[in-house]
Structure formats: C-alpha cells, structure tokens
Design a protein around this motif. Sequence first.
Motif, mmCIF file in Angstrom:
data_model
loop_
_atom_site.group_PDB
_atom_site.id
_atom_site.type_symbol
_atom_site.label_atom_id
_atom_site.label_comp_id
_atom_site.label_asym_id
_atom_site.label_seq_id
_atom_site.Cartn_x
_atom_site.Cartn_y
_atom_site.Cartn_z
ATOM 1 N N PRO A 175 3.932 2.785 -8.863
ATOM 2 C CA PRO A 175 4.698 2.219 -9.991
ATOM 3 C C PRO A 175 3.827 1.878 -11.202
ATOM 4 O O PRO A 175 4.295 2.001 -12.335
ATOM 5 C CB PRO A 175 5.337 0.950 -9.397
ATOM 6 N N GLN A 176 2.573 1.494 -10.948
ATOM 7 C CA GLN A 176 1.696 1.153 -12.074
ATOM 8 C C GLN A 176 1.413 2.393 -12.927
ATOM 9 O O GLN A 176 1.459 2.350 -14.149
ATOM 10 C CB GLN A 176 0.371 0.556 -11.588
ATOM 11 N N SER A 177 1.127 3.506 -12.243
ATOM 12 C CA SER A 177 0.855 4.750 -12.966
ATOM 13 C C SER A 177 2.094 5.184 -13.747
ATOM 14 O O SER A 177 1.992 5.723 -14.847
ATOM 15 C CB SER A 177 0.437 5.851 -12.001
ATOM 16 N N ALA A 178 3.268 4.940 -13.167
ATOM 17 C CA ALA A 178 4.506 5.318 -13.850
ATOM 18 C C ALA A 178 4.637 4.571 -15.167
ATOM 19 O O ALA A 178 5.107 5.109 -16.163
ATOM 20 C CB ALA A 178 5.705 5.023 -12.960
ATOM 21 N N MET A 214 0.835 -1.201 0.000
ATOM 22 C CA MET A 214 0.000 0.000 0.000
ATOM 23 C C MET A 214 0.871 1.253 0.000
ATOM 24 O O MET A 214 0.620 2.193 -0.752
ATOM 25 C CB MET A 214 -0.926 -0.038 1.221
ATOM 26 N N LEU A 215 1.923 1.244 0.825
ATOM 27 C CA LEU A 215 2.787 2.422 0.884
ATOM 28 C C LEU A 215 3.490 2.639 -0.451
ATOM 29 O O LEU A 215 3.597 3.756 -0.951
ATOM 30 C CB LEU A 215 3.814 2.273 2.013
ATOM 31 N N LYS A 216 3.930 1.541 -1.051
ATOM 32 C CA LYS A 216 4.603 1.648 -2.345
ATOM 33 C C LYS A 216 3.627 2.173 -3.405
ATOM 34 O O LYS A 216 3.948 3.083 -4.164
ATOM 35 C CB LYS A 216 5.133 0.268 -2.731
ATOM 36 N N ASP A 217 2.426 1.600 -3.431
ATOM 37 C CA ASP A 217 1.439 2.033 -4.420
ATOM 38 C C ASP A 217 1.065 3.497 -4.218
ATOM 39 O O ASP A 217 0.805 4.224 -5.170
ATOM 40 C CB ASP A 217 0.171 1.169 -4.329
ATOM 41 N N THR A 218 1.009 3.928 -2.956
ATOM 42 C CA THR A 218 0.590 5.300 -2.682
ATOM 43 C C THR A 218 1.726 6.285 -2.912
ATOM 44 O O THR A 218 1.546 7.324 -3.534
ATOM 45 C CB THR A 218 0.093 5.424 -1.235
#
Lengths: 239, 430
Positions: free
Chosen positions: A65-68, A57-61
Amino acid sequence: METFLYITAVYGVYLGIGVFVIGMAWRTYQWATTPKSPVRLGMFPKPKTGAARVLKMLKDTLIAPQSARIEPLMWAFAFAFHVAALGAFVGHGRLIHEFTPLVNWLGEDGMATFAAWSGGTAGILMLAAVVFWIARRTFGPFKQLSVPEDYLLLALLFGVIIMGDHMRFVGTIHAATYREWFQSLLVFKPEIPDDILRSTTGWSLGAHMLFTDLFLIYFPFSKLVHAIGAFSANLVRSE
Amino acid sequence: METQQMTTLAGVLDKKMNRQLKQYLDICARCAICKDACHQYVATQDFKYLPARRAELIRQIYKKYFTKTGEFVPALYEARDPDENLLDELYESAYACTGCRRCMYYCPFSIDTAWILSVAKAILIAAGKGNEMLGQLADAALFKSDNFEMFKDVIVDGFKDIELQVKELTGDPDAEIPVDKQGADILYVALAGAHSILPAAVIFHEAKASWTLSYFEAANYGYFFGDAVKARQIADRFMDEAKRLGVKEVVITECGHAYRVAEIFHEAWSGEKHSFKVRHILEVIDEYITDGRITVRPDAITEPVTYHDPCQVGRNGGIFEQPRNIVCALASDFRDMTPNREQQWCCGGGGGLVAISEMDEFRLKSGTIKAEQIKATGARIIASPCENCRLQMEGLNDSMELGIEVKAIMDLVLEAMPLAGSSAKVTPTD
Ligand code: HEM
Ligand code: SF4
Ligand code: SF4
C-alpha cells in the motif's frame, strides 16, 4: 524442428526447472544461514502481536500500500503483472492435469472459453506491464538506475510472454495436446506429439520454451529472488 | 589503488554482512519507487541522491566480490571494484543521507537504504575517507571521557550556574541539579549547554522526581560518522553511569538520534540487556501532565502551532503522540502538517549534516519541501524535539523567510508552567 523442440521443450525444461529449484533453495539456505543483524531494523508504528506482524508483512508484500501511494501508476502495472503472472502460473497447471472439477462445472466448451479469456487477459496484462517497464527504463533516472540485468530479465520475459500470447491467440493447438507433451516429461519418457511437430505452432512452443528455460536458469541469480526475499525483508520492517 | 587495498575494503563489507543486508543487496528490483520518498532527491533531482542509487554503489562491490555471477559477468550488474572513483561517489551519497528512512517506508521490500549506507561509511572509514568533521566530533566526545578528571570541575561548575537559574525560576532555594546521585530513579542525559538542562531540571523539580544529571551529553557523532565501535563507546559513557548509580531509567533529552542510539542500538552493540528502561523526555513529560504531577496553562499559546516529527523520534523511534499531547495541552490552535507521523518528510537536518559546513547550501536546499509544508499550515510556531531539526528549521526560517519561531517542546512547557519563582519569560541560551 524436432531437434529444436527436444532442446528447448525437453532437455531445456529439465535443466531450467533443475537450476531454478536448486538455485532458489541454495539462495534461501544462504540467507537462512547468514546471522541476523543484532540491531532491530523495524520502523514505527509496529504491530503489537506476532500475528499482527505477519499480517502486516503479508499486506506489505502482497499489496504494497505504501508503494501504491507514492507511485500509483507503477504500482498498478506491477500489481497487474504479478497477479496475472500468478494466474498464468496456475493456469499452466492444466499441463499437468486437466482441471476436471472446473470442466465438469463449465462443460468442455465453457472451459475452452474460460481458458481463452482468463489466459488471454493474463497474457495481455503481462505484456502491457513488461512493455511499460521497458519503456520506463528508457528515460531519466530510471534509465540511469538500470543495469543490463534489468533489461535482460525484461527481454526474456517479453519473449516468454509474446510467444505465449502467440500460441494462445494465433496457435491452433489445444491444451490436450500440450498436456500430452508435458505429461511425458513428468514421467521422464519425453515425447513430442505429432500434432505439434507437424504444426507451425511448434516453432512458437519452441521459442516460448527457449525464453522460459533461460528465464528459469537466470532467475535464482537475479534480483527476482525477491519472490522469496520480499517476505522476510518486509517482516524485518516491524521487528 | 592497489588490488590489495580494494580487497581489504571489500572485506569490510564481508565483516559487516548479515542476513538483512544480504537480502537487501540481493532483492532490490531497481524499480526506483523510493525515488520520490527522499527529500534530497526530490529537491535536487540529482541522481546521486536517489536512494536505490546510493545502495547500488555497495551492491556493485557486493556483486563483484561476493557473487559468482558478478565475478564472471560483472557487466551484467555493473559490478565494480571499490576504487577511488567509487569511493568518491560513495562519500557523497553516504554522508549526505540523513538516515530518515523515508525511502524504506515506501519501498515494496522495505529495503533499509540508510542501513546499507552505514556499511558504506564503514568502508569509507577503512579507506581513510570518513567525514573529518564528524570523526573529530566523535573523538572529542571520547577524549572527554578518557580524560574525565580534567573536565569534571568545569562540568560541575557549569551545572551550578544553571542550578542558580532553577532556584530562581522555581522560587525554591533548595532546588538543585543533582549529579552522581546513587539510587536516583532517573538518569537524565542532556545535550551540552543549558538549553536542554534548565527546562528539564525545572520540570523534574516541579514533578518532585528523583533524578540525577549525567556528566555526559547524549549527542553521538560516532553514530553519524559511521563507526559503530566509537558510537557504542560514546553511549557507554552514560550507560555505565546508569549502571553504577543503579537508576531505574535513563531518560534521553529532546534529541532524535541519541534516543534511537540509546533505546534501539545500544543493547545490540554491547550485547548486553539494560538493567534499566530507556525513555525519551517527552514520554516522561506527557506522563507528568497526564498524572497531574505538573500543570501547564491550557491557553499558554494562542498562536497557531505545528509539530515536526523528527525521523529518529517518530518513524524510527516510535514516539508520535506524546509530543502532540503535550503541545495540545498548552496551545489552543494546533495544526498538524501533511503528511505527518510515519510519513513525515525529513527536514534535511539529520545525519550530522548540520555539523558539516560544506553541506550547508545543499542541506538548506533539501529542506524546501519541509519549508513548504510549514508554510501550508499557517503556523507561527513550530515545535520539534530534535536539536538538529531545530537548527535546520531555523536555517530554513532565515533563508526562506518563513516568519516562524522554532521551539523545543520543553521550552514551551517551561513557559506554560505556573511557577512560584520569577514570572519573567525565560529563553535559555547556551
Ligand atoms: C510472490 C512474491 C512476489 C512479490 C511480493 C513481488 C513483488 C514485486 C515488487 C513489489 C516489485 C517491485 C515493483 C516493480 O518493479 O514493479 C517487483 C518487481 C518485479 N517482479 Fe516481483 N514479486 C513476486 C514474485 C515475482 C515472480 C515470481 C516474478 C517472476 C515472474 C516476478 C517478476 C518481477 C519482475 C520482472 C519485476 C521487475 C520489473 C522491473 O524490471 O522493473 N516477481 N516484484
Ligand atoms: S523502492 Fe526498494 S526495491 Fe525499488 S529501487 Fe528503491 S530500494 Fe530498490
Ligand atoms: S534515508 Fe532518507 S535521506 Fe537517506 S536515502 Fe533514504 S530518504 Fe534519502
């Protein structure tokens, strides 16, 4: 100018911070008290443990990385903006209390140089990102998707940043003077130092604070509540 | 439209409100990062298919009816009433969505647009504007269980016909398709028609599994229609059967949405924990192969094969490796598509779209990306577990002349199994 400054840099600040804090607390309370959907909305692959879930969750927030991967340019500007905004926020801590350990380490001059560079970089990055966002919202599907709220927020931000940058790059008043003003607010004995009242930079401060006050007041009623909601929404991703 | 009715429709949103939905409606930055995640938007460049736009229609109602700022300054959010215009736009955006949740994968806040659109469908249904075809199919499924005695003999006769083929293929005159068998380990839930029963029956027979076949099919049009109550009732048909028979697990056939409904939604809808496991047939077959309970010839297929992850099986169901293991066990040239697994592109056939004939042209167009992906692998066979996906890819195969063969995984397994009975290749049909 004195009246203007009392409105924007004294009463406005109290009002802005008050509305912001109460508004965000209210919004969070509303979320917390709305029952969760019984259906699990997570997607796969899912982290196996609770700790791994929180890390993801912290990584996604914080990194998204997906948005990148899907829109690198947008991601780069958004990332730069948020990091710079965080930096600027921390930097404003000097208004409450000088970062004494840092001054001891760098020396008076070193601190001034460091603040000029870090604050200046953050100011430019934020400005660039906001200009990019405004430009992006002027064409095609981005324009179609945008609603007045989006432009209002960007306009307010633009105002905050451009006036902040003006104070940093053109203004002649130093941190110590601003600190005097801000500390007087903190002890509820508001006073605006003569240095500010006598300088034309006073007008810049007034404008910077006008935009900031409006931004803070509107914040809890806008999509910017994502500052809190992003964390819980991204946690749902792996439930 | 009457104000009264619009308030009622907004009330549907209130009834469906929960924490996740509220956050999704509050936090979307309208950054449009989700834009290029949606195969429908990418293929058509039509604004109404942009994921955030679809959700925005619901947000407009939410802002107007459930936020003070939206009530007083609607223009700021373009807040609107759920009037005819909005409902028409909503219909097109919501019923087109395949529920693939690729947009959610890329959204920085993981906003589940498909979930928001399930509420959109509930509002449309309340306004009498639900999709007719999907509604009729859902009602037909419930008619079957409500009047079960009327259908029972026909259903069982159908099973008997398939049983003859099982005997022939396995060379075992005692091979059977058990129905209503108390205490069996597995309740297998198939689709209507022989194609999803025959291969499974042969596989269960060869693996010497204790199983029984459900009277009811796994497909759930109530789910596509957007009526959670009907969707639950449709799934209840076999869930109740599983309880009654005391099985250890319910195994769902090669169907994407049915698996997700059974494994993820049903417990939440019914508010009751299952007393049995729910598994997908491919998890079971993979286990049988690994444990040596069935064998497949490793070189059964030498032509290049690729695999399409159905959204509801992969990204939304968590089954990525088992189907690949199975295909690799029987094919010598397996080629994955790029991207694959959780990033895979939706083929365009989900969400019940294959049942809605007025969507045919749009649906095939939305599959352009999938077709390109398939072409790029150079595969001659595409294997995929979801029936909707297969129908869509067959459509793409015809319209774009891909020259591929679309196969269910179970059919590949059946062809690769050394069987004692008739050695002729079987291609079961409905
Ligand atoms: C601490 C948690 C935060 C996270 C994880 C976060 C994340 C994001 C993400 C992922 C986006 C969407 C991408 C984009 O539009 O660029 C975004 C947009 C935005 N964020 Fe944040 N944000 C946070 C806090 C804040 C704060 C405190 C502010 C206020 C200064 C802010 C201001 C904005 C603005 C103005 C946009 C939208 C720009 C536009 O109009 O497109 N964010 N944020
Ligand atoms: S990516 Fe997410 S936050 Fe951005 S517009 Fe799409 S749904 Fe909204
Ligand atoms: S769930 Fe899939 S089809 Fe629906 S809006 Fe998102 S990407 Fe498009």
